[in-house]
Design a protein around this motif. Structure first.
Motif, PDB file in Angstrom:
ATOM      1  N   GLY A 152      54.693  24.348  57.011  1.00 44.73           N
ATOM      2  CA  GLY A 152      53.439  24.142  56.310  1.00 44.73           C
ATOM      3  C   GLY A 152      53.599  23.433  54.972  1.00 44.73           C
ATOM      4  O   GLY A 152      52.737  22.664  54.569  1.00 44.73           O
ATOM      5  N   ALA A 153      54.707  23.676  54.271  1.00 46.62           N
ATOM      6  CA  ALA A 153      54.934  23.024  52.981  1.00 46.62           C
ATOM      7  C   ALA A 153      55.825  21.798  53.128  1.00 46.62           C
ATOM      8  O   ALA A 153      55.505  20.722  52.628  1.00 46.62           O
ATOM      9  N   ILE A 154      56.968  21.943  53.815  1.00 42.20           N
ATOM     10  CA  ILE A 154      57.913  20.831  53.967  1.00 42.20           C
ATOM     11  C   ILE A 154      58.417  20.761  55.400  1.00 42.20           C
ATOM     12  O   ILE A 154      58.818  21.773  55.980  1.00 42.20           O
ATOM     13  N   TYR A 155      58.432  19.557  55.942  1.00 44.78           N
ATOM     14  CA  TYR A 155      59.030  19.294  57.247  1.00 44.78           C
ATOM     15  C   TYR A 155      60.156  18.290  57.029  1.00 44.78           C
ATOM     16  O   TYR A 155      59.931  17.178  56.556  1.00 44.78           O
ATOM     17  N   ILE A 156      61.393  18.700  57.373  1.00 45.13           N
ATOM     18  CA  ILE A 156      62.555  17.824  57.228  1.00 45.13           C
ATOM     19  C   ILE A 156      62.982  17.386  58.617  1.00 45.13           C
ATOM     20  O   ILE A 156      63.460  18.191  59.413  1.00 45.13           O
ATOM     21  N   ASN A 157      62.814  16.120  58.906  1.00 39.48           N
ATOM     22  CA  ASN A 157      63.040  15.601  60.250  1.00 39.48           C
ATOM     23  C   ASN A 157      64.386  14.890  60.348  1.00 39.48           C
ATOM     24  O   ASN A 157      64.562  13.784  59.843  1.00 39.48           O
ATOM     25  N   GLY A 158      65.337  15.560  61.018  1.00 38.19           N
ATOM     26  CA  GLY A 158      66.616  14.935  61.310  1.00 38.19           C
ATOM     27  C   GLY A 158      66.770  14.635  62.790  1.00 38.19           C
ATOM     28  O   GLY A 158      67.864  14.324  63.254  1.00 38.19           O
ATOM     29  N   GLU A 159      65.660  14.719  63.543  1.00 34.92           N
ATOM     30  CA  GLU A 159      65.718  14.512  64.989  1.00 34.92           C
ATOM     31  C   GLU A 159      66.156  13.089  65.308  1.00 34.92           C
ATOM     32  O   GLU A 159      65.593  12.118  64.792  1.00 34.92           O
ATOM     33  N   ASN A 160      67.199  12.974  66.140  1.00 36.92           N
ATOM     34  CA  ASN A 160      67.757  11.678  66.537  1.00 36.92           C
ATOM     35  C   ASN A 160      68.230  10.856  65.338  1.00 36.92           C
ATOM     36  O   ASN A 160      68.327   9.624  65.417  1.00 36.92           O
ATOM     37  N   SER A 161      68.507  11.529  64.228  1.00 35.29           N
ATOM     38  CA  SER A 161      68.975  10.843  63.018  1.00 35.29           C
ATOM     39  C   SER A 161      69.658  11.882  62.132  1.00 35.29           C
ATOM     40  O   SER A 161      70.060  12.938  62.613  1.00 35.29           O
ATOM     41  N   VAL A 162      69.804  11.595  60.854  1.00 33.68           N
ATOM     42  CA  VAL A 162      70.362  12.544  59.887  1.00 33.68           C
ATOM     43  C   VAL A 162      69.422  12.606  58.696  1.00 33.68           C
ATOM     44  O   VAL A 162      68.962  11.568  58.202  1.00 33.68           O
ATOM     45  N   SER A 163      69.125  13.814  58.221  1.00 35.69           N
ATOM     46  CA  SER A 163      68.279  13.978  57.046  1.00 35.69           C
ATOM     47  C   SER A 163      68.873  15.056  56.152  1.00 35.69           C
ATOM     48  O   SER A 163      69.120  16.178  56.608  1.00 35.69           O
ATOM     49  N   SER A 164      69.116  14.719  54.872  1.00 32.39           N
ATOM     50  CA  SER A 164      69.805  15.661  53.978  1.00 32.39           C
ATOM     51  C   SER A 164      69.263  15.586  52.551  1.00 32.39           C
ATOM     52  O   SER A 164      70.003  15.328  51.609  1.00 32.39           O
ATOM     53  N   PRO A 165      67.963  15.810  52.357  1.00 31.38           N
ATOM     54  CA  PRO A 165      67.406  15.760  51.002  1.00 31.38           C
ATOM     55  C   PRO A 165      67.800  16.971  50.168  1.00 31.38           C
ATOM     56  O   PRO A 165      68.292  17.976  50.694  1.00 31.38           O
ATOM     57  N   ILE A 166      67.550  16.874  48.861  1.00 32.11           N
ATOM     58  CA  ILE A 166      67.747  17.982  47.929  1.00 32.11           C
ATOM     59  C   ILE A 166      66.383  18.439  47.420  1.00 32.11           C
ATOM     60  O   ILE A 166      65.578  17.615  46.976  1.00 32.11           O
ATOM     61  N   VAL A 167      66.138  19.737  47.507  1.00 34.63           N
ATOM     62  CA  VAL A 167      64.894  20.329  47.000  1.00 34.63           C
ATOM     63  C   VAL A 167      65.288  21.345  45.935  1.00 34.63           C
ATOM     64  O   VAL A 167      66.026  22.294  46.222  1.00 34.63           O
ATOM     65  N   ALA A 168      64.812  21.147  44.704  1.00 40.59           N
ATOM     66  CA  ALA A 168      65.249  22.000  43.594  1.00 40.59           C
ATOM     67  C   ALA A 168      64.071  22.455  42.755  1.00 40.59           C
ATOM     68  O   ALA A 168      63.058  21.753  42.629  1.00 40.59           O
ATOM     69  N   ASN A 169      64.210  23.652  42.191  1.00 43.33           N
ATOM     70  CA  ASN A 169      63.245  24.176  41.211  1.00 43.33           C
ATOM     71  C   ASN A 169      61.818  24.146  41.750  1.00 43.33           C
ATOM     72  O   ASN A 169      60.874  23.792  41.040  1.00 43.33           O
ATOM     73  N   CYS A 170      61.663  24.550  43.009  1.00 42.57           N
ATOM     74  CA  CYS A 170      60.348  24.538  43.641  1.00 42.57           C
ATOM     75  C   CYS A 170      59.924  25.952  44.024  1.00 42.57           C
ATOM     76  O   CYS A 170      60.750  26.816  44.311  1.00 42.57           O
ATOM     77  N   ILE A 171      58.618  26.168  44.036  1.00 38.84           N
ATOM     78  CA  ILE A 171      58.018  27.429  44.463  1.00 38.84           C
ATOM     79  C   ILE A 171      57.219  27.168  45.735  1.00 38.84           C
ATOM     80  O   ILE A 171      56.418  26.239  45.785  1.00 38.84           O
ATOM     81  N   PHE A 172      57.463  27.992  46.748  1.00 39.92           N
ATOM     82  CA  PHE A 172      56.727  27.911  48.012  1.00 39.92           C
ATOM     83  C   PHE A 172      55.925  29.196  48.159  1.00 39.92           C
ATOM     84  O   PHE A 172      56.500  30.269  48.329  1.00 39.92           O
ATOM     85  N   GLU A 173      54.619  29.094  48.118  1.00 43.39           N
ATOM     86  CA  GLU A 173      53.808  30.315  48.129  1.00 43.39           C
ATOM     87  C   GLU A 173      52.526  30.097  48.925  1.00 43.39           C
ATOM     88  O   GLU A 173      51.834  29.091  48.770  1.00 43.39           O
ATOM     89  N   GLY A 174      52.226  31.068  49.802  1.00 50.42           N
ATOM     90  CA  GLY A 174      50.966  31.048  50.516  1.00 50.42           C
ATOM     91  C   GLY A 174      50.847  29.953  51.545  1.00 50.42           C
ATOM     92  O   GLY A 174      49.754  29.401  51.750  1.00 50.42           O
ATOM     93  N   ASN A 175      51.950  29.619  52.227  1.00 51.97           N
ATOM     94  CA  ASN A 175      51.916  28.630  53.298  1.00 51.97           C
ATOM     95  C   ASN A 175      51.963  29.317  54.656  1.00 51.97           C
ATOM     96  O   ASN A 175      52.484  30.427  54.792  1.00 51.97           O
ATOM     97  N   PHE A 176      51.430  28.624  55.682  1.00 48.81           N
ATOM     98  CA  PHE A 176      51.431  29.156  57.043  1.00 48.81           C
ATOM     99  C   PHE A 176      51.967  28.105  58.000  1.00 48.81           C
ATOM    100  O   PHE A 176      51.736  26.910  57.844  1.00 48.81           O
ATOM    101  N   GLY A 177      52.712  28.579  59.034  1.00 54.40           N
ATOM    102  CA  GLY A 177      53.150  27.712  60.124  1.00 54.40           C
ATOM    103  C   GLY A 177      53.459  28.576  61.328  1.00 54.40           C
ATOM    104  O   GLY A 177      53.802  29.755  61.187  1.00 54.40           O
ATOM    105  N   ARG A 178      53.339  27.996  62.488  1.00 52.75           N
ATOM    106  CA  ARG A 178      53.720  28.774  63.676  1.00 52.75           C
ATOM    107  C   ARG A 178      55.219  29.060  63.646  1.00 52.75           C
ATOM    108  O   ARG A 178      55.658  30.169  63.919  1.00 52.75           O
ATOM    109  N   ASP A 179      56.017  28.076  63.314  1.00 59.52           N
ATOM    110  CA  ASP A 179      57.457  28.255  63.078  1.00 59.52           C
ATOM    111  C   ASP A 179      57.791  27.664  61.720  1.00 59.52           C
ATOM    112  O   ASP A 179      57.479  26.502  61.443  1.00 59.52           O
ATOM    113  N   GLY A 180      58.436  28.470  60.862  1.00 57.53           N
ATOM    114  CA  GLY A 180      58.774  27.984  59.531  1.00 57.53           C
ATOM    115  C   GLY A 180      57.539  27.774  58.686  1.00 57.53           C
ATOM    116  O   GLY A 180      57.068  26.654  58.515  1.00 57.53           O
ATOM    117  N   ALA A 181      57.009  28.859  58.147  1.00 60.00           N
ATOM    118  CA  ALA A 181      55.749  28.764  57.412  1.00 60.00           C
ATOM    119  C   ALA A 181      55.848  27.818  56.220  1.00 60.00           C
ATOM    120  O   ALA A 181      54.940  27.038  55.964  1.00 60.00           O
TER     121      ALA A 181
END
Length: 322
Positions: A152-181
């Protein structure tokens, strides 16, 4: 080697800062000429550029649930400014709250953005730093792993590729998702290796698994996220109140350094962390982590299926355990 050095210097010289201030109408060339749209800033940003975002609330769209803030590879996006700073060191992410919200359309979560921030083929020069991400609602009905139902907040897509971002000093609050809210790390048939530093996950809820985070290493892929100095509180899911790891023939390695899990809850198993399947390919590495009042499995804190396993770890400064 000389040509490579010259090319690198040229790239650095061309890199720019794009400034964003809520409700501004400028080009983004400075604080006084800031743009009011993160979406527009990202559309012109190139590898090496930085996007500086001042305090305020920003949504990826007005009414399109499929729209996300898509961060290009090599672009660094920073929040926590008041709109006068001349250096990153001058910002204050705790005082100048910069919110990325899924709240679009009508009031209420029903028609909110499926996912707020999207990464694809992002290298480790791709950074999101200093934001609160809230009210994402990945409740779509499409197939497993699709962004409309995961992260619901972040989707990191490495499907059929490579994905390696850095996420720092972030707050995740009140999100919903069927898998990985809050976060979905998709390494299916590819590789997802994000790094999370000093992030706070609170009150996120999954309709299925991974109350805060879902790490997917299925279809022969790799999901290898690292969480350092992160805090998980009152997240909920069916399997994995805070984190769910899943793989079959692929690899799913979860690395936790100095992380804290408090009052996370799973409807079935893994109050804090749940690891599923893996054929001995799903590993958990922990160092100096603390667990308090997670439910159920709180005595073990971690639940792994028979074919998954945990490697040696240290909890809250205690001795290593198998």
């Amino acid at each position: 080697m000389l040509c490579t050095l010259i090319l690198s210097l040229c790239v650095q010289m061309e890199a720019k800062i794009i400034y964003v201030t809520q409700n501004a109408t400028g080009s983004g060339s400075s604080w006084s000429d800031a743009t009011g749209s993160i979406f527009n800033a990202l559309s012109v940003a190139e590898a090496g550029d930085q996007v500086w975002v001042s305090k305020g609330v920003y949504a990826p769209a007005v009414s399109d649930r499929n729209a996300s803030f898509t961060i290009p590879a090599g672009v660094k996006v920073y929040g926590g400014f008041d709109g006068t700073e001349e250096s990153l060191e001058q910002r204050d992410v705790t005082q100048y709250i910069t919110v990325l919200t899924g709240e679009i359309g009508k009031a209420g979560i029903a028609d909110n953005s499926f996912t707020i921030v999207y990464f694809e083929k992002a290298d480790n020069e791709t950074i999101l730093d200093g934001f609160t991400l809230t009210a994402g609602n990945a409740n779509g009905e499409l197939e497993e792993g699709h962004p409309s139902r995961c992260g619901g907040a972040i989707y990191i897509n490495g499907e059929n590729s490579v994905s390696s971002p850095i996420v720092a000093n972030c707050i995740f609050e009140g999100n919903f998702g069927r898998d990985g809210a809050a976060v979905y790390n998709n390494g299916r048939s590819g590789e997802s290796q994000p790094i999370f530093i000093n992030c706070n996950f609170k009150n996120n809820e999954a309709g299925l698994d991974g109350g805060a985070v879902y790490n997917d290493g299925r279809l022969g892929g790799k999901s290898i996220p690292t969480f350092t100095d992160c805090y998980f509180e009152r997240n909920m899911g069916t399997y994995g109140g805070a984190i769910c790891n899943a793989t079959e023939s692929g690899v799913c390695n979860l690395i936790l350094n100095n992380c804290t899990f408090v009052e996370n809850a799973a409807y079935l198993r893994g109050g804090a962390v749940f690891s599923l399947n893996g054929d001995e390919r799903c590993f958990l590495e922990m160092s100096d982590c603390q667990f308090q009042n997670n439910f159920p499995d709180d005595q073990n804190m971690i639940f792994t299926s028979a074919s998954s396993r945990s490697v040696a770890y240290k909890i809250a400064g205690g001795t290593d355990k198998p």
